[in-house]
Motif scaffolding. Structure first.
Motif, PDB file in Angstrom:
ATOM      1  N   MET B 204       0.605  -1.062   0.067  1.00 56.60           N
ATOM      2  CA  MET B 204       0.103   0.014   0.176  1.00 56.60           C
ATOM      3  C   MET B 204       0.672   1.199  -0.034  1.00 56.60           C
ATOM      4  N   THR B 205       1.921   1.146   0.692  1.00 60.66           N
ATOM      5  CA  THR B 205       2.546   2.498   0.977  1.00 60.66           C
ATOM      6  C   THR B 205       3.858   2.702   0.187  1.00 60.66           C
ATOM      7  N   CYS B 206       4.702   1.521  -0.088  1.00 59.50           N
ATOM      8  CA  CYS B 206       5.942   1.594  -0.644  1.00 59.50           C
ATOM      9  C   CYS B 206       5.999   1.561  -2.026  1.00 59.50           C
ATOM     10  N   ASN B 207       7.271   2.207  -2.496  1.00 61.48           N
ATOM     11  CA  ASN B 207       7.274   2.131  -4.030  1.00 61.48           C
ATOM     12  C   ASN B 207       8.346   1.069  -4.644  1.00 61.48           C
ATOM     13  N   ARG B 208       9.300   0.791  -3.274  1.00 62.63           N
ATOM     14  CA  ARG B 208      10.218  -0.339  -3.726  1.00 62.63           C
ATOM     15  C   ARG B 208      10.195  -1.393  -2.255  1.00 62.63           C
ATOM     16  N   VAL B 209      10.555  -2.655  -2.591  1.00 63.68           N
ATOM     17  CA  VAL B 209      10.548  -3.597  -1.534  1.00 63.68           C
ATOM     18  C   VAL B 209      11.857  -4.191  -1.421  1.00 63.68           C
ATOM     19  N   GLN B 210      12.569  -4.491  -0.128  1.00 66.16           N
ATOM     20  CA  GLN B 210      13.539  -5.214   0.015  1.00 66.16           C
ATOM     21  C   GLN B 210      13.408  -6.320   0.882  1.00 66.16           C
ATOM     22  N   ILE B 211      13.847  -7.427   0.814  1.00 67.11           N
ATOM     23  CA  ILE B 211      13.732  -8.492   1.647  1.00 67.11           C
ATOM     24  C   ILE B 211      15.106  -8.833   2.378  1.00 67.11           C
ATOM     25  N   ILE B 212      15.225  -8.932   3.694  1.00 63.14           N
ATOM     26  CA  ILE B 212      16.404  -9.259   4.269  1.00 63.14           C
ATOM     27  C   ILE B 212      16.249 -10.575   5.028  1.00 63.14           C
ATOM     28  N   ASN B 213      17.064 -11.376   4.932  1.00 62.13           N
ATOM     29  CA  ASN B 213      17.182 -12.659   5.491  1.00 62.13           C
ATOM     30  C   ASN B 213      18.478 -13.228   6.123  1.00 62.13           C
ATOM     31  N   ARG B 214      18.454 -13.475   7.299  1.00 59.87           N
ATOM     32  CA  ARG B 214      19.896 -13.915   7.807  1.00 59.87           C
ATOM     33  C   ARG B 214      20.912 -12.887   7.623  1.00 59.87           C
ATOM     34  N   GLY B 215      20.717 -11.820   7.432  1.00 56.41           N
ATOM     35  CA  GLY B 215      21.509 -10.607   7.398  1.00 56.41           C
ATOM     36  C   GLY B 215      21.964 -10.257   5.864  1.00 56.41           C
ATOM     37  N   ARG B 216      21.303 -11.069   5.034  1.00 55.75           N
ATOM     38  CA  ARG B 216      21.678 -10.833   3.477  1.00 55.75           C
ATOM     39  C   ARG B 216      20.369 -10.281   2.664  1.00 55.75           C
ATOM     40  N   LEU B 217      20.656  -9.528   1.909  1.00 53.14           N
ATOM     41  CA  LEU B 217      19.468  -8.992   0.915  1.00 53.14           C
ATOM     42  C   LEU B 217      19.263 -10.270  -0.078  1.00 53.14           C
ATOM     43  N   VAL B 218      17.926 -10.601   0.181  1.00 59.31           N
ATOM     44  CA  VAL B 218      17.693 -11.695  -0.734  1.00 59.31           C
ATOM     45  C   VAL B 218      16.596 -11.315  -1.827  1.00 59.31           C
ATOM     46  N   PHE B 219      16.022 -10.226  -1.642  1.00 55.52           N
ATOM     47  CA  PHE B 219      14.913  -9.896  -2.873  1.00 55.52           C
ATOM     48  C   PHE B 219      15.102  -8.340  -2.857  1.00 55.52           C
ATOM     49  N   HIS B 220      14.755  -7.712  -4.032  1.00 60.53           N
ATOM     50  CA  HIS B 220      15.091  -6.203  -4.300  1.00 60.53           C
ATOM     51  C   HIS B 220      14.163  -6.117  -5.395  1.00 60.53           C
ATOM     52  N   ASP B 221      13.183  -5.129  -5.506  1.00 62.73           N
ATOM     53  CA  ASP B 221      12.269  -4.918  -6.561  1.00 62.73           C
ATOM     54  C   ASP B 221      11.579  -3.840  -6.365  1.00 62.73           C
TER      55      ASP B 221
END
Lengths: 250, 323
Positions: B204-221
């Motif tokens: 709803m609010t964001c233009n971009r998303v990034q997901i972090i797991n175990r200290g690493r960036l695993v998704f970015h779009d």
């Protein structure tokens, strides 16, 4: 920036009942002691008149009052300093300071300044009580000033130690207990000086109270003043280091 | 996102943070542009809070560099911190102060000049809906109002970058809506990083998303891309008189058919070749009794679970897209 932090700290201090309770209780106890020693002075005064170089009212009433408050503050200062950093850490408000554009010295000096203002207020109350004698007799103002300065330096040293210990923990009570222990040790460390011959001088030098004596005679001994200033500076620097280390190592 | 090269507000490169031997954050790089709301997702303990604390200077990174508005945070911390506003997970409030006293103190800390302080205070109170409670003690306010005071504290000096760590936790639905509005509003002229557990909030609010797991960036779009790329890859059909599964499998484009219940099936198909029309026609022709036909899309939640529930996430296979 230092002043903003100090002002906030002082405000919080006086919004809590602790500061008022401390000031009130101290004042009540001191008033009692003040009156008792004044009474004693009046009793022995006729005999003192005949003596040459006899102790005056400043020696008999004012100086003991100041040395007694030194001991009382040994108990009280840990209560005043325990919250300084530890409570900010506990309530997570430390993040506000750490993420704001202020440096660690700003934080530490701001906190120290706040507690210094509290100490000055306490001393002013005490001095006012002593100076109330001026209406009826002659006081040795030099001696009173020396005694007050010595006390101010010593309590500031207490506060610096308390501030550092408050940086080490996030439990205010733990900070208070440890600070009290350290201050008490620094007081009684000179007791051992009587038994151990070779380290006696060092132990005597370490003791907080030993450095009060010259001030109480109205003498400004720079080595005694330096002792307190060294303690204050060392513990303020340690506090800054400790807060920086938290940012670096956590 | 604008087509012209956008103004970079945050540039984090190879951010690493160790706690002892634990790599809480491991080589995380990303940027935040002006006019953007960046959603920062991850399970508990993934390194979100650590990353955010590093961005606002409360924690020093073990390795890597952070530039805020082209100012190096590690070399010139005071200048860089002046343009950041940070709301930690637990708002840093002095409960013994009133809202006005507290915000006044924050404006001093953030070096707002004396002449502008009253104005900044008024405008931030209005923005966060605090005008009515200015003279009340923070400790006596409800959780929602306290959260708003926390947000007010983060934006009082109109920073270029606003970092919000789970700003809507513990609020009621109306307050959540208001805060989301506020975040969107902030995103227009500031850059916002928003960490949250609530996935629809991100959409709803964001233009971009990034997901972090175990200290690493695993998704970015970007969220727009997400909507495109997550177009349907499966259908749910409900049939009153279902035929043999093979009959449906023969329809062109169908890869696999999964039986959910006696009358409901999930049909997987090749990307972009939805067999919905074909199946509908067949169902009518052969009288299967079609009662349901729904395209299923892979949403953020599925991506999130997919990426964060695997034991070891290989960054090479994750979808890395330069926005």
């Amino acid at each position: 920036m230092i002043f903003a932090i100090a002002a906030r700290e002082l405000r919080s201090l006086f919004l809590s009942p602790l500061a008022w309770a401390v000031l009130g209780v101290l004042q009540a106890i001191l008033a009692w002691i003040f009156l008792v020693s004044l009474e004693q002075f009046l009793l022995i005064q006729p005999r003192l008149i005949g003596l040459d170089g006899a102790p005056g009212v400043t020696d008999i009433v004012v100086t003991p009052l100041f040395s007694l408050i030194g001991i009382l503050l040994l108990l009280v200062m840990p209560l005043m300093t325990m919250r300084l950093i530890s409570e900010e850490r506990r309530n997570k408000t430390l993040t506000l300071l750490l993420s704001a554009p202020v440096t660690t010295p700003h934080i530490v000096l701001g906190k120290f300044l706040a507690i210094l203002c509290f100490i000055l207020l306490m001393l002013v109350l005490l001095l006012m009580m002593s100076l109330s004698l001026a209406g009826g007799t002659h006081l040795d103002y030099g001696q009173i000033a020396g005694t007050a300065l010595g006390l101010l330096l010593m309590i500031s040293a207490f506060a610096a130690i308390g501030l550092y210990i408050s940086c080490l923990t996030d439990h205010p009570t733990v900070a208070a207990v440890v600070t009290f222990g350290v201050l008490f040790m620094l007081w009684i460390v000179s007791w051992a000086a009587q038994t151990k011959e070779n380290s006696a001088d060092l132990l005597r030098w370490l003791s907080m109270m030993q450095h009060q004596e010259s001030f109480q005679r109205g003498v400004l001994n720079s080595s005694d003043a330096l002792y307190y200033i060294i303690v204050i500076v060392v513990f303020l620097l340690l506090s800054m280091r400790r807060l920086d280390a938290e940012r670096l190592q956590a | 996102m604008s087509d012209t090269s956008p103004e970079k507000l945050i540039e984090a490169v190879d951010l690493t943070r160790l706690y002892g031997n634990i790599r809480a954050v491991d080589n995380v790089s990303f940027t935040l542009n002006k006019g953007e709301v960046l959603g920062f997702l991850g399970p508990n303990g993934a390194g979100k809070t650590t990353t955010m604390q590093m961005l606002c200077g409360a924690l020093a990174p073990t390795g890597g560099s952070i530039k805020i508005n082209d100012i190096d945070l590690l070399e010139q911390p005071l200048r860089a911190k002046q343009v950041i506003g940070f709301l930690p997970e637990k708002p840093p409030l002095y409960i013994e102060l009133t809202v006005d006293e507290y915000l006044g103190y924050c404006s001093q800390l953030h070096k707002i000049e004396k002449a502008f302080r009253a104005k900044a205070l008024d405008s931030v109170k209005q923005r966060c809906g605090l005008t009515e409670v200015g003279s009340r003690l923070i400790g006596n306010l409800s959780k929602g109002f306290q959260q708003r005071v926390g947000i007010a504290q983060a934006i009082i000096h109109s920073p270029h970058v606003v970092i919000l760590d789970e700003p809507t936790v513990g609020l009621d639905p109306i307050q959540i809506r208001e805060i989301r509005q506020l975040i969107k509003q902030l995103g227009r002229d500031h850059g916002v990083i928003l960490s949250t557990h609530i996935l629809p909030e991100v959409q709803m609010t964001c233009n971009r998303v990034q997901i972090i797991n175990r200290g690493r960036l695993v998704f970015h779009d970007s969220v727009d891309n997400l909507k495109l790329n997550t177009a349907a890859t499966s259908l749910i059909i409900g049939l009153r008189r279902p035929p043999q599964a093979t009959e449906i499998e023969n329809v062109s484009g169908v890869n696999k058919i999964e039986t959910i219940t006696n009358s409901r099936f999930r049909i997987h198909f090749n990307n972009g070749q939805s067999p919905a029309e074909e199946i509908a026609k067949l169902a009518v022709e052969k009288n299967w009794g079609l009662i349901e036909l729904t395209p299923e899309s892979r949403n953020l939640e599925q991506i999130f679970i997919e990426l964060t529930s695997t034991e070891i996430t290989d960054p090479e296979t994750s979808r890395e897209k330069a926005a």
